[in-house]
Design a protein around this motif. Structure first.
Motif, PDB file in Angstrom:
ATOM      1  N   ALA A 158       1.030  -1.127  -0.039  1.00  0.00           N
ATOM      2  CA  ALA A 158       0.118  -0.006   0.145  1.00  0.00           C
ATOM      3  C   ALA A 158       0.858   1.196   0.120  1.00  0.00           C
ATOM      4  O   ALA A 158       0.283   2.465  -0.151  1.00  0.00           O
ATOM      5  N   ALA A 159       2.049   1.133   0.069  1.00  0.00           N
ATOM      6  CA  ALA A 159       2.816   2.205   0.355  1.00  0.00           C
ATOM      7  C   ALA A 159       2.886   3.323  -0.599  1.00  0.00           C
ATOM      8  O   ALA A 159       2.731   4.579  -0.302  1.00  0.00           O
ATOM      9  N   PRO A 160       2.839   2.926  -1.975  1.00  0.00           N
ATOM     10  CA  PRO A 160       2.540   4.072  -2.859  1.00  0.00           C
ATOM     11  C   PRO A 160       1.188   5.263  -2.799  1.00  0.00           C
ATOM     12  O   PRO A 160       1.165   6.240  -3.328  1.00  0.00           O
ATOM     13  N   LEU A 161       0.304   4.481  -2.080  1.00  0.00           N
ATOM     14  CA  LEU A 161      -0.938   5.066  -1.885  1.00  0.00           C
ATOM     15  C   LEU A 161      -0.785   6.060  -0.789  1.00  0.00           C
ATOM     16  O   LEU A 161      -1.301   6.917  -0.636  1.00  0.00           O
ATOM     17  N   VAL A 162      -0.253   5.515   0.446  1.00  0.00           N
ATOM     18  CA  VAL A 162      -0.210   6.030   1.589  1.00  0.00           C
ATOM     19  C   VAL A 162       0.980   7.253   1.569  1.00  0.00           C
ATOM     20  O   VAL A 162       0.561   8.411   2.485  1.00  0.00           O
ATOM     21  N   VAL A 163       1.983   6.897   1.024  1.00  0.00           N
ATOM     22  CA  VAL A 163       3.391   7.680   1.270  1.00  0.00           C
ATOM     23  C   VAL A 163       2.913   9.042   0.744  1.00  0.00           C
ATOM     24  O   VAL A 163       3.517  10.161   1.450  1.00  0.00           O
ATOM     25  N   PRO A 164       2.258   9.578  -0.554  1.00  0.00           N
ATOM     26  CA  PRO A 164       2.085  10.672  -0.828  1.00  0.00           C
ATOM     27  C   PRO A 164       1.237  11.462   0.121  1.00  0.00           C
ATOM     28  O   PRO A 164       1.485  12.470   0.196  1.00  0.00           O
ATOM     29  N   VAL A 165       0.315  10.894   0.679  1.00  0.00           N
ATOM     30  CA  VAL A 165      -0.490  11.706   1.736  1.00  0.00           C
ATOM     31  C   VAL A 165       0.225  12.003   2.958  1.00  0.00           C
ATOM     32  O   VAL A 165       0.366  12.978   3.322  1.00  0.00           O
ATOM     33  N   ALA A 166       1.131  11.169   3.481  1.00  0.00           N
ATOM     34  CA  ALA A 166       1.992  11.291   4.422  1.00  0.00           C
ATOM     35  C   ALA A 166       2.936  12.315   4.230  1.00  0.00           C
ATOM     36  O   ALA A 166       3.205  13.345   5.102  1.00  0.00           O
TER      37      ALA A 166
END
Length: 261
Positions: A158-166
């Motif tokens: 899931a990182a490529p979806l979560v990282v931009p938000v973070a």
């Protein structure tokens, strides 16, 4: 783990070194940049996911603890973990995460593999064109986090979806350790679900794969210090091309297996 050929053992060892490097170097991507390659060797997601999960818990916890000790020794007032972001993200992600965990346990392994390769193809293209998933909307950010929670439950990618938000809400210096705490909570839930449903956690394989991941972890710590100063866009572009080729090969094999079946 079922019996493997000598070259398969060597390839798996190298991939876990690579996964350890990416995880500690970037704070994310240890699964998304390793799992597709592992599935080309042995198309069994539940063979590798428990091992990757345990490694993530161990090394993320170790890294955050070491950073906390360094802050205490140097008298820094600002933590390397942004707890405000975690209080925002976790309530959005936990329920979709549990739904995804149920999916990876109950769905056929081949279907989960196909889902993983399709997802990684989208991620790879976003890396290649230099436009990772992102938004400037609080509502879209929440959707990204919820979808990320589900994807994390299914496949730990899931990182490529979560990282931009973070990245839009957390400073560069806090990003890695904040993500580590987030992954620690989410992966802990996944492991509990594995244990409750009797999934083999492959403890015997940790005897030789944990040292491999540790080698990558040490190298990744050095890269992380460099990445705080340098532009890593070119690095991600190369990774995108590699991931795209692997995903295409994986999807082709998935299609052939499905057609034959």
């Amino acid at each position: 783990m079922t019996e493997l050929l000598p070259w398969e053992y060597g390839a798996i060892a190298l991939l876990f070194i690579w996964g350890g490097f990416v995880r500690s170097g970037l704070g994310f991507g240890g699964a998304v940049l390793t799992l597709p390659f592992l599935l080309l060797i042995r198309d069994e997601p539940l063979l590798f996911l428990p091992i990757i999960s345990v490694h993530l818990l161990f090394f993320s916890g170790l890294t955050v603890w070491q950073a906390h000790r360094a802050d205490a020794r140097q008298g820094r007032a600002v933590s390397t973990v942004n707890w405000d972001f975690l209080r925002y993200a976790l309530p959005l992600m936990i329920v979709p995460k549990l739904i995804g965990v149920a999916g990876v346990i109950t769905l056929p392994g081949s279907l989960v593999t196909g889902f993983i390769f399709c997802t990684v193809t989208l991620y790879a293209i976003s890396y290649i064109v230099g436009r990772p998933f992102k938004s400037n909307s609080a509502r879209i950010d929440a959707i990204f986090l919820m979808i990320g929670g589900y994807v994390s439950g299914v496949s730990l990618i899931a990182a490529p979806l979560v990282v931009p938000v973070a990245a839009s809400r957390v400073s560069k210096e806090q990003l890695r350790d904040t993500l580590f705490v987030l992954w620690f909570v989410l992966v802990g839930l996944k492991l509990l679900a594995f244990i409750a449903t009797g999934v083999d956690l492959q403890w015997a394989q940790h005897l030789w794969l944990l040292p491999c991941a540790a080698m990558g972890h040490v190298l990744g710590l050095k890269f992380h210090a460099y990445s705080l100063r340098a532009d890593t866009q070119l690095f991600f572009r190369y990774l995108g091309f590699a991931l795209l080729m692997v995903s295409i090969a994986g999807l082709a094999r998935f299609w052939m297996d499905w057609s034959a079946g």
